[in-house]
Design a protein around this motif. Structure first.
Motif, mmCIF file in Angstrom:
data_model
loop_
_atom_site.group_PDB
_atom_site.id
_atom_site.type_symbol
_atom_site.label_atom_id
_atom_site.label_comp_id
_atom_site.label_asym_id
_atom_site.label_seq_id
_atom_site.Cartn_x
_atom_site.Cartn_y
_atom_site.Cartn_z
ATOM 1 N N ILE A 201 0.860 -1.200 0.000
ATOM 2 C CA ILE A 201 0.000 0.000 0.000
ATOM 3 C C ILE A 201 0.891 1.243 0.000
ATOM 4 N N THR A 202 0.667 2.133 -0.952
ATOM 5 C CA THR A 202 1.522 3.326 -1.053
ATOM 6 C C THR A 202 0.733 4.616 -0.786
ATOM 7 N N GLU A 203 -0.523 4.465 -0.375
ATOM 8 C CA GLU A 203 -1.323 5.632 0.037
ATOM 9 C C GLU A 203 -1.169 5.712 1.554
ATOM 10 N N ILE A 204 -0.614 6.827 2.063
ATOM 11 C CA ILE A 204 -0.222 6.902 3.482
ATOM 12 C C ILE A 204 -0.907 8.083 4.167
ATOM 13 N N GLY A 205 -1.414 7.848 5.375
ATOM 14 C CA GLY A 205 -1.959 8.929 6.196
ATOM 15 C C GLY A 205 -1.138 9.063 7.470
ATOM 16 N N ASN B 111 8.119 16.640 7.281
ATOM 17 C CA ASN B 111 9.080 16.801 6.183
ATOM 18 C C ASN B 111 9.659 15.462 5.749
ATOM 19 N N ALA B 112 9.948 14.596 6.733
ATOM 20 C CA ALA B 112 10.529 13.279 6.404
ATOM 21 C C ALA B 112 9.537 12.474 5.565
ATOM 22 N N LEU B 113 8.261 12.537 5.937
ATOM 23 C CA LEU B 113 7.247 11.777 5.191
ATOM 24 C C LEU B 113 7.104 12.325 3.768
ATOM 25 N N LEU B 114 7.100 13.642 3.661
ATOM 26 C CA LEU B 114 6.973 14.250 2.323
ATOM 27 C C LEU B 114 8.194 13.917 1.457
ATOM 28 N N ALA B 115 9.388 13.903 2.090
ATOM 29 C CA ALA B 115 10.606 13.585 1.335
ATOM 30 C C ALA B 115 10.547 12.146 0.832
ATOM 31 N N ASP B 116 10.129 11.216 1.704
ATOM 32 C CA ASP B 116 10.018 9.814 1.279
ATOM 33 C C ASP B 116 8.972 9.662 0.184
ATOM 34 N N ALA B 117 7.874 10.390 0.331
ATOM 35 C CA ALA B 117 6.789 10.293 -0.655
ATOM 36 C C ALA B 117 7.301 10.692 -2.032
ATOM 37 N N GLY B 118 8.109 11.764 -2.063
ATOM 38 C CA GLY B 118 8.668 12.233 -3.328
ATOM 39 C C GLY B 118 9.564 11.166 -3.956
ATOM 40 N N LYS B 119 10.407 10.558 -3.090
ATOM 41 C CA LYS B 119 11.386 9.578 -3.599
ATOM 42 C C LYS B 119 10.734 8.268 -4.016
ATOM 43 N N ASN C 243 7.325 7.641 -4.575
ATOM 44 C CA ASN C 243 6.033 7.672 -5.264
ATOM 45 C C ASN C 243 4.854 7.316 -4.359
ATOM 46 N N TRP C 244 4.923 7.690 -3.084
ATOM 47 C CA TRP C 244 3.794 7.478 -2.187
ATOM 48 C C TRP C 244 2.853 8.676 -2.326
ATOM 49 N N LYS C 245 1.565 8.418 -2.033
ATOM 50 C CA LYS C 245 0.610 9.523 -1.969
ATOM 51 C C LYS C 245 0.327 9.748 -0.481
ATOM 52 N N VAL C 246 0.654 10.931 0.042
ATOM 53 C CA VAL C 246 0.516 11.111 1.493
ATOM 54 C C VAL C 246 -0.585 12.110 1.855
ATOM 55 N N HIS C 247 -1.171 11.880 3.031
ATOM 56 C CA HIS C 247 -2.231 12.748 3.559
ATOM 57 C C HIS C 247 -1.832 13.150 4.969
ATOM 58 N N ILE C 248 -1.620 14.437 5.164
ATOM 59 C CA ILE C 248 -1.197 14.941 6.477
ATOM 60 C C ILE C 248 -2.250 15.947 6.935
ATOM 61 N N PRO C 249 -2.852 15.743 8.116
ATOM 62 C CA PRO C 249 -3.913 16.671 8.531
ATOM 63 C C PRO C 249 -3.346 18.046 8.899
ATOM 64 N N PRO C 250 -4.160 19.110 8.762
ATOM 65 C CA PRO C 250 -3.715 20.414 9.264
ATOM 66 C C PRO C 250 -3.355 20.287 10.751
ATOM 67 N N VAL C 251 -2.369 21.063 11.195
ATOM 68 C CA VAL C 251 -1.870 20.925 12.578
ATOM 69 C C VAL C 251 -3.005 21.012 13.608
ATOM 70 N N LYS C 252 -4.008 21.854 13.338
ATOM 71 C CA LYS C 252 -5.088 22.026 14.334
ATOM 72 C C LYS C 252 -5.908 20.748 14.554
ATOM 73 N N TYR C 253 -5.834 19.782 13.610
ATOM 74 C CA TYR C 253 -6.566 18.523 13.803
ATOM 75 C C TYR C 253 -5.653 17.372 14.220
ATOM 76 N N THR C 254 -4.401 17.683 14.597
ATOM 77 C CA THR C 254 -3.496 16.594 14.967
ATOM 78 C C THR C 254 -3.602 16.267 16.451
ATOM 79 N N THR C 255 -3.579 17.289 17.309
ATOM 80 C CA THR C 255 -3.721 17.012 18.741
ATOM 81 C C THR C 255 -5.224 16.868 19.049
ATOM 82 N N ASP C 256 -5.531 16.551 20.315
ATOM 83 C CA ASP C 256 -6.921 16.229 20.648
ATOM 84 C C ASP C 256 -7.865 17.378 20.292
ATOM 85 N N ASN C 257 -8.935 17.053 19.581
ATOM 86 C CA ASN C 257 -9.907 18.063 19.151
ATOM 87 C C ASN C 257 -11.239 17.387 18.895
#
Ligand code: KG4
Length: 339
Positions: free
Chosen positions: A268-272, A285-293, A295-309
Motif C-alpha cells: 500500500i503506497t497511500e499513506i496517512g 518533512n521526512a514523510l513528504l521527502a520519502d513520498a517524493g522519492k 512515489n507514495w501519496k501522502v495525507h497529512i492533517p492540518p496541525v489544528k486537527y493533529t492534537t486532541d480536538n
C-alpha cells in the motif's frame, strides 16, 4: 437533507466541542488546561475537575461560532475511550444529557479511530483530496504509536504497534530530563530547528517485524545526559538545540523505518499521518521527502486537527450517523479501547 453533528472530546486534558455539517467543519473550539504544567504531566483528578468547569461554555461557544441553534443538531457524538476515565466521564455524561434533553441520537466514538478519520474533515464544501481505501496510517500520539491498515471508515487492522512507550511519550519524557516544560514534544520540535540532528547518536531499537519500541531510546538519552553532565555541568544549556535535533531525528528514523517496511510488506503506497506527534515538523518533512522519492501519496492533517480536538469526533460521528450507528443511555466510558 443536511446532517449536523455536535462532537465532544474530553479524553485527556483538552475540553473540546465542534460542529460539522455534511462533513464540513463549522466550528472547533478547544479549551486547554494550564493547571497541569507545574506538575510536568496530566493529573487525572485535576483534569476531570477542569472538564466539568469547561464543558458547558465550550459547547456553547462551538454552537455559537457555528452560527446554528441547538435545534439544528441531528446527533451528538462523544469520545467513549480510550483515555482517562474521570475525564471521559464528563464528556460522556454531558453528551447523554444533551441527547436526552434534545431528543436526538447519541453516537459513541473511539478516540483512535477519530484521529485517523480527521483526514476526512473538510474545511469547505468544495471537494478536497481525502485518502482512498485501503490506506496505511501512522498513528502517533502521547499514548499510541501504531501502523494501521484502513480498509474502510470502520474497518481497521493494526499491523504494528509500540511494545512499550509511545513516540509522544519519548518526546515528553526526554524533554523532561532536560528540564523542558510539559508537553515536551512541541518544544523539542521548536529547538530542533536550531540544532544539528547528527550531533549525537542515540540507541535505536532492534525490534522484529512492524512493532515499535521507544523505552531504550529514553534510557540512552538519560544515560547520555547523566554522563555528559559529569564532565560539563552546563552540558544541557550548552547543547540544548543539538540534543533536541538529535533526539527528534532518532524518533523520526525509528518511525519512518517501520513505515517503509509496512509499505513493502502490504504494497500500500497511500499513506496517512495522524495523532498529536503528526504535528512534528521534522516528521512531516521526512514523510513528504520519502513520498517524493518513493512515489507514495501522502495525507497529512492540518496541525489544528493533529492534537486532541472535537472536530475529529464530529466527523467520525457523521460517518456513524450515516450508518445509523447509535448507542443507548446505558453506554459507559472505557479507559482502554483498540481502533
Ligand atoms: O494526540 P494527542 O494530542 O494526545 C493523545 O491522545 O495522546 O498527542 C499528544 C502528544 C504529546 O506527547 C505531545 O508532546 C505530542 O503529541 N506533540 C508533539 C508535537 N505536538 C504535540 N510531538 C512532537 N512534535 C510536535 N510538534
Amino acid at each position: 437533507m443536511s446532517i449536523t453533528i455536535l462532537g465532544i472530546e474530553s479524553s485527556c486534558d483538552d475540553t473540546s466541542a465542534a460542529v460539522i455539517r455534511d462533513g464540513v467543519i463549522l466550528s472547533n473550539f478547544i479549551a486547554n488546561q494550564d493547571v497541569h504544567a507545574k506538575y510536568g504531566g496530566v493529573v487525572p483528578e485535576l483534569a476531570s475537575r477542569a472538564h466539568q468547569q469547561n464543558i458547558i461554555p465550550v459547547v456553547d461557544r462551538a454552537i455559537t461560532e457555528a452560527g446554528i441553534s441547538k435545534s439544528d443538531i441531528d446527533a451528538v457524538a462523544f469520545t467513549r475511550g480510550p483515555g482517562l476515565l474521570g475525564s471521559l466521564l464528563v464528556g460522556t455524561s454531558f453528551a447523554k444529557g444533551f441527547a436526552l434533553a434534545n431528543n436526538i441520537p447519541l453516537i459513541e466514538v473511539n478516540h483512535l479511530q477519530a484521529h485517523i478519520l480527521s483526514l476526512f474533515i473538510k474545511e469547505t464544501d468544495k471537494n478536497i483530496e481525502t485518502p482512498d481505501f485501503p490506506f496505511l496510517c501512522l498513528l502517533v500520539s502521547g499514548g499510541n504509536s501504531q501502523l494501521i491498515v484502513i480498509r474502510d471508515y470502520f474497518d481497521m487492522d493494526i499491523i504494528g504497534q509500540t511494545i512499550d512507550d509511545a513516540a509522544g511519550e519519548a518526546f515528553d519524557k526526554c524533554a523532561k530530563v532536560i528540564g523542558l516544560p510539559y508537553p515536551g514534544g512541541p518544544v523539542v520540535d521548536k529547538y530542533a530547528k536550531l540544532g544539528n540532528p547528527d550531533a549525537i547518536a542515540f540507541n535505536k531499537p532492534k525490534i522484529q517485524g512492524l512493532d515499535y519500541s521507544f523505552s531504550g531510546l529514553k534510557t540512552s538519552f538519560l544515560y547520555h545526559i547523566r554522563d555528559s553532565i559529569k564532565i560539563n555541568p552546563n552540558y544541557i544549556e550548552d547543547n540544548l538545540y543539538d540534543l533536541c535535533a538529535s533526539l527528534q531525528k532518532t524518533i523520526i528514523d525509528i518511525l519512518m523505518g517501520k513505515l517503509r517496511r509496512a509499505v513493502r510488506e502490504t504494497g500500500i503506497t497511500e499513506i496517512g499521518l495522524a495523532g498529536g506527534v503528526s504535528a512534528n515538523s521534522g516528521l512531516r518533512n521526512a514523510l513528504l521527502a520519502d513520498a517524493g522519492k518513493r512515489n507514495w501519496k501522502v495525507h497529512i492533517p492540518p496541525v489544528k486537527y493533529t492534537t486532541d480536538n472535537a472536530a475529529m469526533i464530529a466527523i467520525t460521528g457523521y460517518f456513524k450517523f450515516l450508518n445509523k450507528d447509535f448507542v443507548g443511555q446505558d453506554v459507559a466510558p472505557q479507559a482502554r479501547m483498540d481502533v
